[in-house]
Design an enzyme around this catalytic site. Structure first.
Site, mmCIF file in Angstrom:
data_model
loop_
_atom_site.group_PDB
_atom_site.id
_atom_site.type_symbol
_atom_site.label_atom_id
_atom_site.label_comp_id
_atom_site.label_asym_id
_atom_site.label_seq_id
_atom_site.Cartn_x
_atom_site.Cartn_y
_atom_site.Cartn_z
ATOM 1 N N ARG A 71 3.502 57.077 42.433
ATOM 2 C CA ARG A 71 3.523 56.049 41.059
ATOM 3 C C ARG A 71 5.535 55.232 41.630
ATOM 4 O O ARG A 71 6.652 56.453 41.583
ATOM 5 C CB ARG A 71 3.170 56.868 39.996
ATOM 6 C CG ARG A 71 2.091 57.051 39.777
ATOM 7 C CD ARG A 71 2.207 57.972 38.592
ATOM 8 N NE ARG A 71 2.873 59.149 38.408
ATOM 9 C CZ ARG A 71 3.939 59.176 38.145
ATOM 10 N NH1 ARG A 71 4.586 58.386 37.300
ATOM 11 N NH2 ARG A 71 4.124 60.748 38.024
ATOM 12 N N TYR A 199 -1.504 51.996 45.645
ATOM 13 C CA TYR A 199 -1.854 53.243 45.664
ATOM 14 C C TYR A 199 -1.842 53.682 44.506
ATOM 15 O O TYR A 199 -1.953 53.122 43.228
ATOM 16 C CB TYR A 199 0.312 53.831 45.589
ATOM 17 C CG TYR A 199 -0.200 55.188 45.592
ATOM 18 C CD1 TYR A 199 -0.414 56.612 45.634
ATOM 19 C CD2 TYR A 199 0.621 55.494 43.801
ATOM 20 C CE1 TYR A 199 -0.581 57.588 45.529
ATOM 21 C CE2 TYR A 199 0.412 56.632 43.491
ATOM 22 C CZ TYR A 199 -0.398 57.960 44.008
ATOM 23 O OH TYR A 199 -0.644 59.105 43.637
ATOM 24 N N LYS A 208 -2.768 56.247 34.332
ATOM 25 C CA LYS A 208 -1.800 56.430 33.533
ATOM 26 C C LYS A 208 -0.973 55.250 32.860
ATOM 27 O O LYS A 208 -1.381 55.036 31.534
ATOM 28 C CB LYS A 208 -0.994 56.268 34.604
ATOM 29 C CG LYS A 208 -1.052 57.622 35.447
ATOM 30 C CD LYS A 208 -1.372 58.591 34.709
ATOM 31 C CE LYS A 208 -0.940 59.835 36.148
ATOM 32 N NZ LYS A 208 -1.258 61.184 35.219
ATOM 33 N N HIS A 228 -0.885 63.586 28.745
ATOM 34 C CA HIS A 228 -1.064 64.592 29.383
ATOM 35 C C HIS A 228 -0.991 65.404 30.098
ATOM 36 O O HIS A 228 -0.367 66.657 29.548
ATOM 37 C CB HIS A 228 0.367 64.320 30.364
ATOM 38 C CG HIS A 228 -0.081 63.689 31.939
ATOM 39 N ND1 HIS A 228 1.867 63.857 32.669
ATOM 40 C CD2 HIS A 228 -1.048 63.245 32.971
ATOM 41 C CE1 HIS A 228 1.679 64.004 33.798
ATOM 42 N NE2 HIS A 228 0.491 63.718 34.112
ATOM 43 N N SER A 250 3.529 66.252 36.386
ATOM 44 C CA SER A 250 2.783 66.067 37.738
ATOM 45 C C SER A 250 3.348 66.679 38.819
ATOM 46 O O SER A 250 3.580 66.955 38.812
ATOM 47 C CB SER A 250 3.250 64.410 38.497
ATOM 48 O OG SER A 250 3.255 63.253 37.095
ATOM 49 N N CYS A 252 2.376 69.676 39.471
ATOM 50 C CA CYS A 252 2.499 71.316 38.556
ATOM 51 C C CYS A 252 1.236 71.713 38.870
ATOM 52 O O CYS A 252 1.568 73.132 37.402
ATOM 53 C CB CYS A 252 3.656 71.375 37.436
ATOM 54 S SG CYS A 252 5.513 70.765 37.424
ATOM 55 N N ASP A 279 -6.013 66.348 33.713
ATOM 56 C CA ASP A 279 -4.995 65.379 33.876
ATOM 57 C C ASP A 279 -4.366 64.612 32.683
ATOM 58 O O ASP A 279 -3.347 64.337 31.541
ATOM 59 C CB ASP A 279 -4.914 64.186 35.020
ATOM 60 C CG ASP A 279 -3.690 63.564 35.210
ATOM 61 O OD1 ASP A 279 -2.861 63.948 35.337
ATOM 62 O OD2 ASP A 279 -3.856 62.628 35.090
ATOM 63 N N ASN A 371 2.119 63.697 48.763
ATOM 64 C CA ASN A 371 1.379 63.696 47.627
ATOM 65 C C ASN A 371 -0.217 62.396 48.026
ATOM 66 O O ASN A 371 -0.607 61.703 47.569
ATOM 67 C CB ASN A 371 2.027 62.327 46.789
ATOM 68 C CG ASN A 371 1.905 61.548 45.926
ATOM 69 O OD1 ASN A 371 0.801 62.617 44.550
ATOM 70 N ND2 ASN A 371 1.476 60.271 45.009
ATOM 71 N N ARG A 373 -4.366 62.378 48.471
ATOM 72 C CA ARG A 373 -4.921 62.625 47.430
ATOM 73 C C ARG A 373 -6.415 62.733 47.380
ATOM 74 O O ARG A 373 -7.215 61.965 48.580
ATOM 75 C CB ARG A 373 -4.813 61.422 46.322
ATOM 76 C CG ARG A 373 -3.241 61.270 45.597
ATOM 77 C CD ARG A 373 -3.055 62.348 44.205
ATOM 78 N NE ARG A 373 -1.758 61.857 43.975
ATOM 79 C CZ ARG A 373 -1.641 62.569 42.953
ATOM 80 N NH1 ARG A 373 -2.598 62.928 42.063
ATOM 81 N NH2 ARG A 373 -0.449 62.714 42.468
HETATM 82 C C1 OXD Z 1 0.195 61.832 37.650
HETATM 83 C C2 OXD Z 1 -1.542 61.789 38.212
HETATM 84 O O1 OXD Z 1 1.313 61.398 38.704
HETATM 85 O O2 OXD Z 1 -2.596 62.587 37.192
HETATM 86 O O3 OXD Z 1 0.913 62.928 37.095
HETATM 87 O O4 OXD Z 1 -1.410 61.391 38.932
HETATM 88 MN MN MN Z 2 -0.908 63.304 35.794
#
Ligand code: OXD
Ligand code: MN
Length: 588
Positions: A71, A199, A208, A228, A250, A252, A279, A371, A373
């Site tokens: 992001r 992305y 988001k 979130h 994010s 974590c 999420d 990152n 996914r």
């Molecule tokens: C973030 C996600 O970046 O959930 O928070 O992808």
């Molecule tokens: Mn997230």
């Protein structure tokens, strides 16, 4: 010919078509044959790589441009009419100025390309929580991913009827120029525009952009909350399920906590954990005066590195079919995927996330992007909650905040009441991760883990939290956790993962008045003997250390909070100022 039966959708599509000038327009109905055809097309152009269909049926690998892997918060805007409505945590530009800039970029951006029109629903179609969107995109990756992450196609159009309202989302890949990349929300116009990115977090507009930024704005108007947060249910040996939500920044560990497997001792007693979401939570006050939560999504867009059979068996299991991987390594020997932390045997005959030859034994570079996914259907998850599709959602007993703090925050503490809990959320801080571009490991304040996702002024958002508290007769209790305390060598002290169940057990007991707590300057903490350590090698002394509150560190934190709060000027709710004063007094 009109593409849908909805006059508002058709009018907007006419405008978009005139702007982006596609060669073809295709409505996504959600038919499997259509999705299969698009997948085959993406394979033929190299956009997708077909993975081993015996080991990973229905799975594909996608690589995003190497300059487009996370992001981009610096290029994400909230374009409210007034700058003060976006607030100090968001980038802002005048909506008309932004549109003028964007119109030039979108003009002809789909010439020679197909424009896909994708109707989608956040939450179960027809449920009281459901909100609908139309995403226009020129990316098959987006279509296939959105089909995993949301409910798409004809049922959404049926629910929209002839003149139902929807969130407009316009995405064009254009030429992926990072200097002209924009992720823009117009909250007052129910509109999202994204350009020059491919992305996920920037282009799967339901996630988001809609389910957090636009929805948080709508929630404030309509007395509900878009957060979130993961949602999980813990079933006790009596078969009773109690639900918690948890907001962490994010990357974590929300996905790990949401799919936790209880330690053996708990499993033997009959404890189970059910994942409702990993999420995003939409929260509404129910008729019974409790707070009810749904996960508006239909899939997981999880961080791959670190996911293993040991760290998150359920997430890994969820990715074994019908999953789209992005920017992971490709094991050429059997066309499967690999990432750092999956196991200790990296492939030797592989391609890295950029498609370059890679030998996991000899290479000093990473095989998967940090990152990288997986986009996996929620129903693949072995512990998906039986309530996942319940249109009413699940009742929330506890709200948990948390972040990555090496020192200050203890393993767990409970706020004294709702107002104090809102304060605890507002001062959340965490060391940054790879989920967004920028330096990793820097401490930043991330209130309620919403800093990158709040669609309006953060001060007004805190006030909304305080106001919501008054609307919930039966409030959830609010807690803070920190799994990431380190010793002097930088090693994590708490084992984390499944053992976090031990902390969740204490939290739920607190919610049902089943255990006492001790008062500390920052809130209530467990008596160390009330956290079950059976079956761990954590000693009581270590636990005491994990629960300790270092007043000097906290006073430094207070100074940092004071600085942070200054940014919010007179939008900082007086209640939070009071809470900060109380904290200072308690620490003195
Ligand atoms: C973030 C996600 O970046 O959930 O928070 O992808
Ligand atoms: Mn997230």
């Amino acid at each position: 010919m009109a593409l849908t039966n909805n006059v508002k959708v058709n009018a907007w599509l006419d405008e978009v078509i005139a702007l982006v000038k596609p060669e073809k327009v295709e409505l996504i109905t959600g038919d499997q044959a259509q999705l299969d055809r698009l997948t085959a097309e993406a394979v033929s152009t190299g956009e997708f790589i077909t993975l081993n269909q015996e080991k990973l049926p229905g799975c594909y690998l996608h690589r995003s441009d190497p300059t487009d892997v996370a992001r981009v918060e610096a290029r994400t805007f909230i374009c409210s009419k007034k700058e003060e409505d976006a607030g100090p945590t968001n980038n802002w530009m005048d909506p008309e100025e932004m549109k003028a800039k964007l119109m030039k970029l979108y003009d002809g951006s789909m010439a020679g390309r197909t424009m896909y029109v994708l109707p989608y629903s956040m939450s179960v179609v027809g449920s009281p929580f459901a909100k609908y969107g139309i995403e226009v995109t020129d990316s098959i990756y987006v279509v296939i991913s959105m089909n995993i992450m949301t409910r798409v196609g004809q049922p959404v159009l049926d629910a929209l009827g002839t003149d139902g309202d929807f969130i407009k989302g316009l995405h064009a890949k254009k030429d992926l120029d990072p200097e002209e990349r924009y992720i823009v929300q117009f909250p007052e116009e129910n509109t999202i525009m994204s350009i020059n990115s491919g992305y996920g977090g920037n282009v799967l507009l339901g996630k988001k952009c809609f389910a957090l930024r636009i929805a948080s704005y709508l929630g404030r108007q309509e007395n509900w909350m878009a957060e979130h947060m993961l949602i999980l249910g813990i079933e006790n040996p009596q078969g009773e399920v109690r639900y918690v939500t948890a907001a962490f920044p994010s990357a974590c560990g929300k996905t790990n906590l949401a799919m936790l497997i209880p330690p053996e001792g708990y499993r033997n007693k009959g404890y189970k954990v059910w994942c409702v979401g990993d999420d995003i939570a939409w929260l509404r006050v129910g008729e019974d005066g409790r707070l009810w939560a749904v996960n508006p999504e239909n899939g997981f867009f999880g961080v791959a590195p670190g996911t293993s059979a040991k760290s998150n068996y359920n997430a890994l299991a969820a990715t074994r079919k019908n999953t789209l991987f992005t920017n992971v390594a490709l094991d050429k020997s059997d066309m499967t995927v690999w990432w750092e932390g999956l196991n200790k045997t990296p492939p030797t005959n592989a391609e890295d996330w950029q498609g370059r030859p890679w030998n996991g034994e000899t290479s000093t570079e990473k095989g998967a992007h940090p990152n990288s996914r997986f986009t996996a259907p929620a129903k693949n998850c072995p512990c998906i909650s039986p309530e996942f599709e319940n249109p009413k959602g699940v009742p929330v007993s506890a709200i948990i905040f948390g972040g990555r703090r090496a020192k200050t925050a203890p393993l767990v503490y409970q706020s004294r009441d709702w107002q104090h809990g809102v304060f605890v959320g507002s001062i959340m801080a965490s060391e940054t991760t790879a989920a967004a571009t920028g330096a990793v490991g820097v401490l930043r304040r991330d209130p309620m883990a919403m800093r990158p996702f709040c669609g309006y002024h953060m001060g007004d958002y805190w006030q909304h939290w305080l106001d919501m508290g008054k609307l919930i007769p039966n409030q959830p209790k609010i807690f803070n956790v920190n799994w990431f305390r380190t010793d002097d060598e930088g090693n994590f002290i708490w084992p984390g993962f499944g053992d976090n169940m031990r902390v969740l057990e204490w939290i739920l007991k607190r919610c049902f008045d089943e255990v006492d707590a001790q008062e500390t300057p920052i809130g209530y903490e467990p008596y160390p003997t009330d956290i079950n350590l059976e079956g761990t090698d954590v000693s009581l002394e270590t636990l005491e250390d994990l629960l300790s509150v270092d007043k000097d560190l906290w006073m430094e934190d207070v100074a940092n909070i004071e600085e942070f709060y200054k940014d919010f000027g007179d939008k900082l709710p007086a209640a939070l100022k009071d809470e900060l004063e109380t904290l200072k007094k308690n620490l003195a």
